[in-house]
Motif scaffolding. Structure first.
Motif, short mmCIF file in Angstrom:
data_model
loop_
_atom_site.label_atom_id
_atom_site.label_comp_id
_atom_site.label_asym_id
_atom_site.label_seq_id
_atom_site.Cartn_x
_atom_site.Cartn_y
_atom_site.Cartn_z
N PHE A 4 68.54 37.64 58.26
CA PHE A 4 69.10 36.34 57.83
C PHE A 4 68.99 36.17 56.32
O PHE A 4 69.92 35.68 55.65
CB PHE A 4 68.37 35.20 58.54
CG PHE A 4 68.68 35.13 60.01
CD1 PHE A 4 69.98 34.85 60.45
CD2 PHE A 4 67.70 35.33 60.95
CE1 PHE A 4 70.25 34.77 61.80
CE2 PHE A 4 67.98 35.27 62.29
CZ PHE A 4 69.27 34.98 62.73
N ALA A 5 67.87 36.61 55.75
CA ALA A 5 67.70 36.49 54.30
C ALA A 5 68.73 37.34 53.57
O ALA A 5 69.33 36.93 52.56
CB ALA A 5 66.29 36.89 53.90
N LEU A 6 68.95 38.56 54.09
CA LEU A 6 69.93 39.44 53.47
C LEU A 6 71.34 38.85 53.57
O LEU A 6 72.13 38.90 52.61
CB LEU A 6 69.87 40.83 54.13
CG LEU A 6 68.60 41.65 53.87
CD1 LEU A 6 68.60 42.92 54.71
CD2 LEU A 6 68.49 42.01 52.39
N LEU A 7 71.66 38.31 54.74
CA LEU A 7 72.99 37.70 54.91
C LEU A 7 73.17 36.49 53.97
O LEU A 7 74.25 36.30 53.37
CB LEU A 7 73.18 37.28 56.37
CG LEU A 7 73.31 38.43 57.38
CD1 LEU A 7 73.33 37.86 58.80
CD2 LEU A 7 74.59 39.21 57.12
N PHE A 8 72.12 35.71 53.85
CA PHE A 8 72.20 34.55 52.94
C PHE A 8 72.40 35.00 51.50
O PHE A 8 73.23 34.45 50.76
CB PHE A 8 70.92 33.71 53.07
CG PHE A 8 70.89 32.53 52.15
CD1 PHE A 8 71.66 31.38 52.43
CD2 PHE A 8 70.13 32.56 50.99
CE1 PHE A 8 71.64 30.30 51.55
CE2 PHE A 8 70.11 31.47 50.13
CZ PHE A 8 70.85 30.34 50.41
N GLY A 9 71.68 36.03 51.09
CA GLY A 9 71.82 36.52 49.72
C GLY A 9 73.22 37.06 49.47
O GLY A 9 73.83 36.81 48.42
N LEU A 10 73.73 37.84 50.44
CA LEU A 10 75.09 38.38 50.29
C LEU A 10 76.13 37.26 50.23
O LEU A 10 77.09 37.32 49.44
CB LEU A 10 75.39 39.34 51.46
CG LEU A 10 74.63 40.68 51.45
CD1 LEU A 10 74.91 41.44 52.74
CD2 LEU A 10 75.03 41.52 50.24
N GLY A 11 75.95 36.23 51.05
CA GLY A 11 76.89 35.10 51.01
C GLY A 11 76.85 34.36 49.68
O GLY A 11 77.90 33.98 49.13
N PHE A 12 75.63 34.19 49.19
CA PHE A 12 75.49 33.51 47.90
C PHE A 12 76.14 34.31 46.79
O PHE A 12 76.86 33.75 45.93
CB PHE A 12 74.00 33.28 47.61
CG PHE A 12 73.75 32.62 46.29
CD1 PHE A 12 74.00 31.24 46.11
CD2 PHE A 12 73.28 33.36 45.21
CE1 PHE A 12 73.78 30.65 44.88
CE2 PHE A 12 73.06 32.75 43.99
CZ PHE A 12 73.30 31.39 43.82
#
Length: 397
Positions: A4-12
């Motif tokens: 989830f953290a990786l997905l959030f960072g990629l989205g940001f």
């Protein structure tokens, strides 16, 4: 959680990149709407317009510089975030490996726990079996105690029987002593019988030896009888041939008599007087004719068969001498007559050589080896084999 953290960072990061791409167009659009609104609201002089344009250019340049600086900062942040993301991925992979190891260990521990539970169940069943076995053993021990009591009673009874057996054993020992005395007596009798048997064996061996000698003598006599029978058979064959010749002569004589009778009849029929018959000779029987014929043939063949008669006579003499010598050697017990035996062997050898020379005839090389002149041997000197052969062949030099 890390995903989830990786997905959030990629989205940001994606949103930031889209903002940086769309922001200039939006800014230009806002500026255009603002200028249009200002132009619509207030009239401007060319100088002001030029000044405003310069000011707008300056503002735009400053804003552009700020935007570029912000973009550079954002790019640095993006690179830093990518590096941090790589580190996070490495940490995530390490944690995933540790998680798999922990999961494997958990599975192993669960298997060990299952084995321990099964072992515990087996131990419980074994304990229950031991309890039942102990119960059975207690029952068996009670039965064994009863058996021990019975065995004690039997042992007492057997001890009484043993005493009785000891008494019987003493009786048996006395009987054994008496049997030993009897065995010694039987051994003496056996030794006596062995001596008698050995003497009988010696006598049987002597009898067997004499029987063997008699058997050999009988064999030689049988051979001689066979030869005599063969000779008599030859004579009977000759007599039968002579009888057949006489029968044929009789038949010829009868045929001649018939022919003479027919001739005399023919002469009488022709008126010619037949010639007178000569005086009759005495009629001989067939047997006398056969005997006379055989005697004539024998007398006629005697001069021609002198050598054959010598060979036959010498062969018979050699055979008889050899048989007598073998009997003498079998009966000899001591070397007292060795000289006579040697003389007999030398005579037999000379006879064999002479017999060979007679069979080979005048072409025999033995005659060339014999001495031509007879020399009288000294008294006590040994006679050679050639001299013996020459003495046996006086008529055949």
């Amino acid at each position: 959680m890390i995903q989830f953290a990786l997905l959030f960072g990629l989205g940001f990061l994606t949103a930031s990149l889209l903002v940086f791409l769309i922001a200039p167009a939006i800014h230009r659009r806002i500026v255009w709407f603002t200028e249009k609104r200002l132009k619509a609201t207030m009239p401007l002089s060319p100088q002001e317009v030029r000044a405003q344009k310069d000011m707008a250019r300056a503002l735009f340049a400053a804003e552009n510089a700020r935007t570029e600086q912000a973009l550079t900062q954002e790019r640095d942040k993006t690179v830093a975030l990518q590096i941090h993301n790589g580190k996070l991925q490495q940490e995530a992979s390490r944690l995933a490996g540790g998680n798999s190891e922990l999961q494997t260990r958990i599975d192993d521990l669960e298997m060990e726990a299952g084995e321990l539970r099964s072992r515990l169940r087996r131990e419980e069943s074994y304990i229950s079996q031991l309890k039942s076995g102990i119960h059975v053993a207690e029952q068996a021990s009670a039965e064994k105690e009863a058996d021990i009591d019975n065995l004690r009673k039997r042992m007492m009874k057997m001890s009484a029987d043993a005493d009785n057996l000891k008494i019987d054993l003493a009786t048996r020992e006395t009987e054994i002593e008496s049997l030993k005395l009897r065995i010694n007596t039987l051994r003496d009798e056996r030794d006596t019988l062995h001596r008698d048997l050995n003497a009988a064996s010696v006598r049987a061996a002597d009898a067997e030896r004499s029987l063997r000698q008699e058997t050999d003598k009988n064999k030689r006599l049988d051979e001689r009888l066979t030869r005599e029978i063969a000779g008599s058979a030859d004579k009977e064959t000759a007599i039968e041939r002579h009888v057949q010749d006489v029968v044929r002569l009789k038949e010829r004589l009868e045929a001649a008599v018939k022919e003479s009778r027919e001739a005399s009849k023919a002469l009488r029929a022709a008126g010619i007087a037949p010639p007178k018959k000569p005086a009759k000779a005495p009629k001989l029987s067939a047997v006398s004719m056969i005997v006379n014929t055989a005697d004539n043939q024998t007398n006629a063949a005697e001069p021609e068969r002198t050598v054959e008669h010598d060979i036959a006579h010498m062969t018979e003499e050699v055979r008889n001498r050899a048989a007598a010598l073998s009997d003498r050697l079998l009966k000899a017990r001591t070397p007292a007559h060795e000289e006579a035996v040697r003389e007999e062997i030398a005579t037999i050898a000379a006879n064999m050589v002479a017999l060979t020379a007679l069979k080979e005839g005048s072409a025999s090389p033995i005659l060339d080896l014999l001495p031509k002149d007879k020399v009288a041997a000294e008294q006590g000197a040994r006679i050679s084999l050639a001299d013996r052969v020459a003495a046996m062949l006086p008529k055949h030099p």
